[in-house]
Write a protein that holds these residues in place. Sequence first.
Motif, PDB file in Angstrom:
ATOM      1  N   TRP A  27      -0.924  -7.575   4.402  1.00 48.89           N
ATOM      2  CA  TRP A  27       0.449  -7.144   4.680  1.00 48.89           C
ATOM      3  C   TRP A  27       0.611  -5.632   4.842  1.00 48.89           C
ATOM      4  O   TRP A  27       1.151  -5.172   5.854  1.00 48.89           O
ATOM      5  N   PRO A  28       0.126  -4.828   3.869  1.00 53.80           N
ATOM      6  CA  PRO A  28       0.389  -3.376   4.017  1.00 53.80           C
ATOM      7  C   PRO A  28      -0.423  -2.750   5.147  1.00 53.80           C
ATOM      8  O   PRO A  28      -0.029  -1.702   5.653  1.00 53.80           O
ATOM      9  N   ARG A  35       3.493  -6.752  11.838  1.00 49.52           N
ATOM     10  CA  ARG A  35       4.404  -6.903  10.690  1.00 49.52           C
ATOM     11  C   ARG A  35       5.854  -7.001  11.181  1.00 49.52           C
ATOM     12  O   ARG A  35       6.652  -7.765  10.656  1.00 49.52           O
ATOM     13  N   ALA A  36       6.167  -6.224  12.189  1.00 48.58           N
ATOM     14  CA  ALA A  36       7.519  -6.280  12.762  1.00 48.58           C
ATOM     15  C   ALA A  36       7.832  -7.684  13.250  1.00 48.58           C
ATOM     16  O   ALA A  36       8.935  -8.206  13.036  1.00 48.58           O
ATOM     17  N   ARG A  37       6.824  -8.305  13.902  1.00 49.52           N
ATOM     18  CA  ARG A  37       7.066  -9.632  14.462  1.00 49.52           C
ATOM     19  C   ARG A  37       7.460 -10.642  13.369  1.00 49.52           C
ATOM     20  O   ARG A  37       8.301 -11.502  13.585  1.00 49.52           O
ATOM     21  N   GLY A  72      12.744  -3.371  13.479  1.00 46.84           N
ATOM     22  CA  GLY A  72      12.651  -2.273  14.443  1.00 46.84           C
ATOM     23  C   GLY A  72      12.029  -1.015  13.856  1.00 46.84           C
ATOM     24  O   GLY A  72      11.371  -0.230  14.556  1.00 46.84           O
ATOM     25  N   TRP A  73      12.219  -0.812  12.559  1.00 47.63           N
ATOM     26  CA  TRP A  73      11.693   0.402  11.917  1.00 47.63           C
ATOM     27  C   TRP A  73      10.179   0.351  11.674  1.00 47.63           C
ATOM     28  O   TRP A  73       9.531   1.386  11.539  1.00 47.63           O
ATOM     29  N   VAL A  74       9.633  -0.864  11.562  1.00 47.33           N
ATOM     30  CA  VAL A  74       8.229  -0.978  11.146  1.00 47.33           C
ATOM     31  C   VAL A  74       7.329  -0.098  12.017  1.00 47.33           C
ATOM     32  O   VAL A  74       6.413   0.562  11.526  1.00 47.33           O
ATOM     33  N   GLY A  95       5.828  -2.258   4.130  1.00 41.15           N
ATOM     34  CA  GLY A  95       4.524  -2.789   3.738  1.00 41.15           C
ATOM     35  C   GLY A  95       4.379  -3.106   2.258  1.00 41.15           C
ATOM     36  O   GLY A  95       3.265  -3.297   1.771  1.00 41.15           O
ATOM     37  N   ASN A  96       5.486  -3.158   1.542  1.00 42.07           N
ATOM     38  CA  ASN A  96       5.436  -3.503   0.118  1.00 42.07           C
ATOM     39  C   ASN A  96       5.384  -5.016  -0.074  1.00 42.07           C
ATOM     40  O   ASN A  96       5.691  -5.784   0.850  1.00 42.07           O
TER      41      ASN A  96
END
Length: 501
Positions: A83-84, A91-93, A141-143, A193-194
């Motif tokens: 994940w991180p 990750r955004a997806r 969107g921020w990822v 990513g937490n």
Amino acid sequence: MAALPKVEVAAAGAKQSAVINFLKESPKNLLIGGKFVAAKSGKVFESINPANEEVLALVAEGDAADIDEAVKAARGAFEQGRWPSMRPAERARYLFKVADLIEAHSEELAELETLDNGKPIWESRVVDVPFAAETFRYYAGWVTKIYGETNPSDPSMFNFTLHEPVGVCGQIIPWNFPLLMASWKLAPALACGNTVILKPAEQTPLTALRLGELILEAGLPDGVVNVIPGFGPTAGGAIAAHPGIDKVAFTGSTEVGKEILKASAGNLKRISLELGGKSPNIIFPDTDMKRAVGSAMMGVFMTQGQVCCAGTRIFVEQGIYEQFAEALSQGAQKMTLGNPLDPKTKMGPVVSREQYDRVMGYVKIGKDEGAKVAAGGEAAGGKGYFIKPTVFTGVCNEMRIAREEIFGPVAATIPFKDEDDAVLQGNDTTYGLAAAVWTRDVSRAVRVARRLKAGTVWVNTYGVLDPISPFGGYKQSGFGRELGRYALELYTQVKSVFVAL
Ligand code: NAI
Ligand code: MG
């Protein structure tokens, strides 16, 4: 073992078969490491429909032992999992997918929220569910846009910063916007990513558990999101004190916020607190009175007044005070109070017996303090925790009903003399979450907005929130800002890297 709930009775009026099926799978288990499991103690508690006082579901009661398991799962997913470190676009997806799934299940989630919390279905449909989906989409969107910087170092060095996740986050949320608060907490934490342990409020655990299912369906790796319903002092307390948790985000009472801050000292957790409020809504005479009255009503009665930024102190210029209070009281009397699943209902029951007693206690305190009941001032009677929308007039800012957070459908209207007096009284509170000012005079609007000590100020509106804009408190309303790009600061830490050239 408690008797199985009578779902058809408790959820009478629910139209979504998915809701009935969800409730019938009893008990609702904890989400740990990608699996729904019973509490180690085997204990369950009841989640009640506040409109009819029937048991909707039995829910596994997490405590310290289960939090331990969840921390192991979240730690594993953070240290060994993908994940991180996965590509940000990937990750955004996942987060976009969660938003899509919330939307695809919007009517189901809206009904479940209304059953568990009591808020009218129009609110769940128009506010809670779409805003939850939008929050996930916004942070998705921020990822791909979490930037560090390169710094003007000595030419013999190359220096840059990395914005890295904090680690394992504990998130403790209240019952007033259960799904929405889960989304405000989860979306930015996950974007950065937490991995997370979410503790929903004991009054309203159901939509968070359903969201947990949707998160698994979206394919997030096991252990990235863990959902542990349970009580404050046990499950919540275990999160606040756990040495394996790096950060705690809390929304709830100021009293518990202080407890969490103390408990966090053991391993110096990062803390963000979004606490209570007693927000001033200031009405000058040069304003559109009809809009101001309508907005003040929404500002104080939405979600039965159980809103941290509710405009509970309505300050009205003395020349229009009588007229304004009269219009507000008439509006309150006309609000349809009743079955929250009926789309015409404007106000439902408060969330619990405890909250009902607390709010009715404050109504009595207001009367005893000498304030006048201009509308409501009593329970609706019958089954369910229904309290009539209440307007107090003749309130002064020193009364307890003007100083303490009531968290129910109770408005205190207070006259003021002039701009200075409005600002002075408005700021005379231990809280500082939000405030509003109504005037057509632009200079005055901006002056007053600047002078009010609050994390959000509305001009000629009330209660507008948007994932693009930060939300949080001044003074004892807490610290840290959720939403907007500011929330990324809560869930990242900055690393400076020097490379000798
Ligand atoms: P609370 O602050 O006790 O509960 C909020 C959350 O904190 C829940 O998940 C609860 O289980 C958890 N919690 C409680 N005690 C804890 C502890 N010692 N350690 C860790 N977690 C703990 O709020 P409560 O009792 O439900 O409501 C009391 C008053 O708090 C309300 O009347 C209202 O004034 C205020 N409140 C403010 C909220 C806000 O959005 N700012 C939300 C809920 C309550
Ligand atoms: Mg409490």
